[in-house]
Design an enzyme around this catalytic site. Structure first.
Site, PDB file in Angstrom:
ATOM      1  N   HIS A  14     -12.080  78.872 -12.553  1.00  0.00           N
ATOM      2  CA  HIS A  14     -12.963  80.036 -12.781  1.00  0.00           C
ATOM      3  C   HIS A  14     -12.768  80.476 -14.226  1.00  0.00           C
ATOM      4  CE1 HIS A  14     -14.916  83.884 -11.049  1.00  0.00           C
ATOM      5  NE2 HIS A  14     -14.982  83.935 -12.369  1.00  0.00           N
ATOM      6  N   HIS A  16     -15.137  81.169 -17.825  1.00  0.00           N
ATOM      7  CA  HIS A  16     -16.441  81.246 -18.512  1.00  0.00           C
ATOM      8  C   HIS A  16     -16.275  80.862 -19.981  1.00  0.00           C
ATOM      9  CE1 HIS A  16     -18.372  83.528 -15.178  1.00  0.00           C
ATOM     10  NE2 HIS A  16     -17.133  83.946 -14.975  1.00  0.00           N
ATOM     11  N   GLY A 168     -22.511  88.324 -12.267  1.00  0.00           N
ATOM     12  CA  GLY A 168     -23.194  89.533 -12.739  1.00  0.00           C
ATOM     13  C   GLY A 168     -23.117  90.646 -11.716  1.00  0.00           C
ATOM     14  N   GLU A 198     -16.537  91.630  -6.290  1.00  0.00           N
ATOM     15  CA  GLU A 198     -15.905  91.987  -7.562  1.00  0.00           C
ATOM     16  C   GLU A 198     -16.243  93.442  -7.888  1.00  0.00           C
ATOM     17  OE1 GLU A 198     -17.307  89.776 -10.960  1.00  0.00           O
ATOM     18  OE2 GLU A 198     -15.561  90.286 -12.177  1.00  0.00           O
TER      19      GLU A 198
HETATM   20 ZN   LIG Z   1     -16.196  85.218 -13.504  1.00  0.00          ZN
END
Ligand SMILES: [Zn+2]
Length: 348
Positions: A14, A16, A168, A198
């Site tokens: 995970h 980005h 997002g 999240e």
């Molecule tokens: Zn993430």
């Protein structure tokens, strides 16, 4: 003292690319483009990463993305990230690319992917294998996500695109919107992951499970609010509690990220030890290492600080390869490598 996980060969799942851009590199890129957003000093770039909440984080992520204006910027970002992964002894990483943000910026995907692929291929024989996850933005809606899926299906013939994901704002982009898209992605042989739980509650995790059937969930932090959900995830757990199921549902746990985005007030409140004790299938990751001033080794130190034993941490690192979207023979080879380089800690 060396961090507990420093010497282990590791997988990071995970991660980005846009969130791995350290302030110095961001400044270099900003300067190259004439500082379009006013990031005209290293201090300004450092200040960008000092946000107060999840909305502030998303805004910073957006600003960084807006600076990645040409393929060379992306290549530079990947070069820096790869160096950092090698330093940490990461041997396999699935890197999330915000293809949805590329579309939003009206930037052509092909030249960016070509530049990234050239960098990736140059890493061959350097003990670092990379794969791509194409990510859509929840709040941009289904039509935008469809374009991300089309790109994933096109590029998987030309590059190691292993999965699609969504990230997002979960509240503005509920899982139910993406039900048929995820079904088609799976039918076409792509793996599935989705950020959930999240910035929204346990119900968002339930919905993601119900409608998207992902193999992995990014974070799943807010599952901590729902005992029934914890029981459900434990029934689909893996390894650590000796009750591995055939297709576990993995949670990609990123402790520092959760605190820095203020999804959690204090690290000490992180449910990682509780989830682990309950037998959930967990992996550990850094998410946006530069934006959160962390790395994978540090996340393992956080796990140890939260009370996981050295052997728990070793199992957690091993899970990285179990949860990876790798072909089975390659997974077995990585597990052998891991087992040979990470002696089991005595006493649990
Ligand atoms: Zn993430």
């Amino acid at each position: 003292m060396q961090p507990i996980a420093a010497a282990w060969p590791k997988a990071e799942l995970h991660l980005h690319l846009e969130g791995s851009l350290v302030p110095a590199t961001l400044f270099e890129i900003s300067r190259r483009h004439g500082c379009p957003c006013g990031l005209d000093s290293l201090a300004a770039c450092q200040a960008l990463y000092q946000y107060q909440n999840f909305a502030g984080f998303l805004q910073a992520f957006k600003t960084v993305s807006q600076h990645l204006l040409d393929p060379e910027d992306y290549a530079l970002a990947l070069r820096g990230l790869a160096q950092d992964l090698k330093r940490q002894n990461v041997v396999y990483a699935e890197i999330t690319l915000s293809i949805g943000v590329l579309h939003w910026k009206k930037q052509a995907v092909a030249p960016v992917l070509e530049a990234l692929e050239a960098e990736r291929q140059a890493l061959h024989n350097q003990n670092l294998r990379l794969a791509w996850i194409f990510d859509a933005v929840r709040q941009f809606g289904v039509a935008a996500a469809e374009k991300v899926l089309s790109d994933a299906l096109y590029w998987r013939e030309r590059a190691p695109v292993v999965a699609i994901g969504i990230g997002g704002d979960e509240i503005q982009g509920p899982a139910v919107w993406f039900e048929s898209l995820y079904a088609r992605a799976a039918a076409n042989g792509l793996h599935l992951t989705a950020h959930a739980g999240e910035n929204a509650g346990a119900d968002s995790v339930w919905q993601t499970l119900r409608y998207l059937h992902p193999e992995r969930i990014g974070h799943g932090l807010r599952a901590r609010e729902d005992q029934e959900l914890i029981r459900y995830l434990a029934a689909h757990g893996a390894g650590n509690a000796g009750k591995q199921t055939e297709s576990p549902i993995w949670l990609e746990i990123c402790p520092t990220s959760n605190v820095r985005t203020q999804c959690l007030l204090r690290l000490a409140d992180h449910p990682l030890p509780r989830f682990w004790q309950a037998g959930l299938a967990l992996t550990l990751a850094s998410d946006d290492p530069a934006m959160f001033e962390t790395d994978l080794n540090q996340e393992f130190s956080q796990a140890a600080a939260l009370g996981l034993s050295p052997e728990d941490c070793r199992q957690l690192a091993r899970n990285g390869f179990l949860a990876a979207f790798l072909p089975e023979p390659d997974r077995a080879a990585y597990l052998n490598l891991f087992d040979s380089r990470s002696p089991q800690a005595s006493g649990k």
